[in-house]
Write a protein that holds these residues in place. Structure first.
Motif, PDB file in Angstrom:
ATOM      1  N   CYS A  89      -8.361   7.419   1.859  1.00  0.00           N
ATOM      2  CA  CYS A  89      -8.018   6.574   2.994  1.00  0.00           C
ATOM      3  C   CYS A  89      -6.518   6.606   3.265  1.00  0.00           C
ATOM      4  O   CYS A  89      -5.936   5.610   3.705  1.00  0.00           O
ATOM      5  N   ALA A  90      -5.889   7.733   3.019  1.00  0.00           N
ATOM      6  CA  ALA A  90      -4.445   7.846   3.226  1.00  0.00           C
ATOM      7  C   ALA A  90      -4.054   7.503   4.650  1.00  0.00           C
ATOM      8  O   ALA A  90      -2.936   7.069   4.900  1.00  0.00           O
ATOM      9  N   HIS A  91      -4.993   7.691   5.591  1.00  0.00           N
ATOM     10  CA  HIS A  91      -4.654   7.400   6.989  1.00  0.00           C
ATOM     11  C   HIS A  91      -4.400   5.924   7.237  1.00  0.00           C
ATOM     12  O   HIS A  91      -3.904   5.555   8.282  1.00  0.00           O
ATOM     13  N   LEU A  92      -4.723   5.069   6.264  1.00  0.00           N
ATOM     14  CA  LEU A  92      -4.391   3.654   6.414  1.00  0.00           C
ATOM     15  C   LEU A  92      -2.908   3.415   6.181  1.00  0.00           C
ATOM     16  O   LEU A  92      -2.402   2.339   6.453  1.00  0.00           O
ATOM     17  N   GLY A  93      -2.239   4.422   5.690  1.00  0.00           N
ATOM     18  CA  GLY A  93      -0.801   4.327   5.482  1.00  0.00           C
ATOM     19  C   GLY A  93      -0.441   3.933   4.073  1.00  0.00           C
ATOM     20  O   GLY A  93      -1.285   3.851   3.187  1.00  0.00           O
ATOM     21  N   SER A  94       0.827   3.706   3.872  1.00  0.00           N
ATOM     22  CA  SER A  94       1.320   3.225   2.581  1.00  0.00           C
ATOM     23  C   SER A  94       2.356   2.159   2.871  1.00  0.00           C
ATOM     24  O   SER A  94       3.062   2.219   3.886  1.00  0.00           O
ATOM     25  N   PRO A  95       2.424   1.178   2.009  1.00  0.00           N
ATOM     26  CA  PRO A  95       3.352   0.073   2.288  1.00  0.00           C
ATOM     27  C   PRO A  95       4.797   0.511   2.163  1.00  0.00           C
ATOM     28  O   PRO A  95       5.133   1.332   1.308  1.00  0.00           O
ATOM     29  N   PRO A  96       5.667  -0.038   3.018  1.00  0.00           N
ATOM     30  CA  PRO A  96       7.098   0.242   2.856  1.00  0.00           C
ATOM     31  C   PRO A  96       7.599  -0.412   1.569  1.00  0.00           C
ATOM     32  O   PRO A  96       6.959  -1.325   1.033  1.00  0.00           O
ATOM     33  N   ALA A  97       8.723   0.029   1.084  1.00  0.00           N
ATOM     34  CA  ALA A  97       9.245  -0.447  -0.206  1.00  0.00           C
ATOM     35  C   ALA A  97       9.542  -1.949  -0.214  1.00  0.00           C
ATOM     36  O   ALA A  97       9.396  -2.596  -1.237  1.00  0.00           O
ATOM     37  N   PRO A 109       4.523  -5.311  -0.846  1.00  0.00           N
ATOM     38  CA  PRO A 109       4.139  -3.898  -0.973  1.00  0.00           C
ATOM     39  C   PRO A 109       3.123  -3.653  -2.092  1.00  0.00           C
ATOM     40  O   PRO A 109       2.177  -2.881  -1.918  1.00  0.00           O
ATOM     41  N   ARG A 110       3.276  -4.311  -3.220  1.00  0.00           N
ATOM     42  CA  ARG A 110       2.342  -4.156  -4.333  1.00  0.00           C
ATOM     43  C   ARG A 110       0.948  -4.679  -3.943  1.00  0.00           C
ATOM     44  O   ARG A 110      -0.063  -4.050  -4.233  1.00  0.00           O
ATOM     45  N   GLN A 111       0.923  -5.789  -3.225  1.00  0.00           N
ATOM     46  CA  GLN A 111      -0.364  -6.360  -2.828  1.00  0.00           C
ATOM     47  C   GLN A 111      -1.035  -5.503  -1.758  1.00  0.00           C
ATOM     48  O   GLN A 111      -2.250  -5.313  -1.780  1.00  0.00           O
ATOM     49  N   THR A 117      -6.130   0.344  -2.243  1.00  0.00           N
ATOM     50  CA  THR A 117      -7.015   0.798  -3.317  1.00  0.00           C
ATOM     51  C   THR A 117      -8.410   0.216  -3.126  1.00  0.00           C
ATOM     52  O   THR A 117      -9.419   0.921  -3.279  1.00  0.00           O
ATOM     53  N   ALA A 118      -8.477  -1.060  -2.756  1.00  0.00           N
ATOM     54  CA  ALA A 118      -9.778  -1.691  -2.507  1.00  0.00           C
ATOM     55  C   ALA A 118     -10.515  -0.996  -1.364  1.00  0.00           C
ATOM     56  O   ALA A 118     -11.726  -0.747  -1.445  1.00  0.00           O
ATOM     57  N   ALA A 119      -9.784  -0.657  -0.310  1.00  0.00           N
ATOM     58  CA  ALA A 119     -10.390   0.035   0.832  1.00  0.00           C
ATOM     59  C   ALA A 119     -10.899   1.411   0.411  1.00  0.00           C
ATOM     60  O   ALA A 119     -12.009   1.813   0.780  1.00  0.00           O
TER      61      ALA A 119
END
Length: 158
Positions: A89-97, A109-111, A117-119
């Protein structure tokens, strides 16, 4: 190609290869033929088939007589494998720092990463019940309870 298109293109390509009975190098389907079915550019297909080959789902051969073929029967390829092959599900993005010293910036960002991960896990669990062979059926039991996703260009026709 956007990350959000990798999975649908990969599933489509695998279903096409199964439909055509491409199980050996002599039955390889060229990227231009796969691209015409999606429809997309052959370069997009080659990027996706490279990921599928790396995952061991297909084999590819470059060149004018090249193409792709399945290494496994479609009833043994579950869609969660396809999702993992194209990076989940990388297309959901990644949180900024997040900003140092900000209680929210250091926490969120950690949450968000945990939510991603849950998705991924939820998508994987649902897709593990669906095979490439199911996609080729007219009305497979495993998909019968679902309507097409609203983003599908043919959603109204279903």
């Amino acid at each position: 190609m956007s990350d959000s298109q990798r999975f649908p293109v990969a599933a489509h390509a695998l279903a096409y290869l199964a439909h055509k009975g491409a199980y050996a190098a002599t039955e390889a389907e060229p990227s231009a033929v796969l691209a015409a079915s999606v429809p997309t550019n052959p370069v997009v297909i080659r990027r996706v088939t490279a990921l599928l080959a790396k995952a061991g789902l297909i084999a590819t051969r470059p060149g004018a007589s090249g193409g792709s073929w399945l290494l496994r029967r479609p009833e043994t390829i579950c869609l969660d494998e396809v999702l993992r092959a194209v990076n989940g599900c990388a297309h959901l993005g990644s949180p900024p720092a997040g900003a140092k010293g900000c209680p929210i910036g250091e926490h969120i960002p950690r949450q968000v990463a945990k939510a991603l991960t849950a998705a991924d896990q939820a998508a994987g669990a649902a897709l593990s019940k669906i095979t490439i062979a199911d996609l080729l059926e007219e009305d497979p039991e495993v998909l019968r309870a679902f309507a097409p996703h609203p983003s599908c260009p043919n959603a109204d026709a279903a």
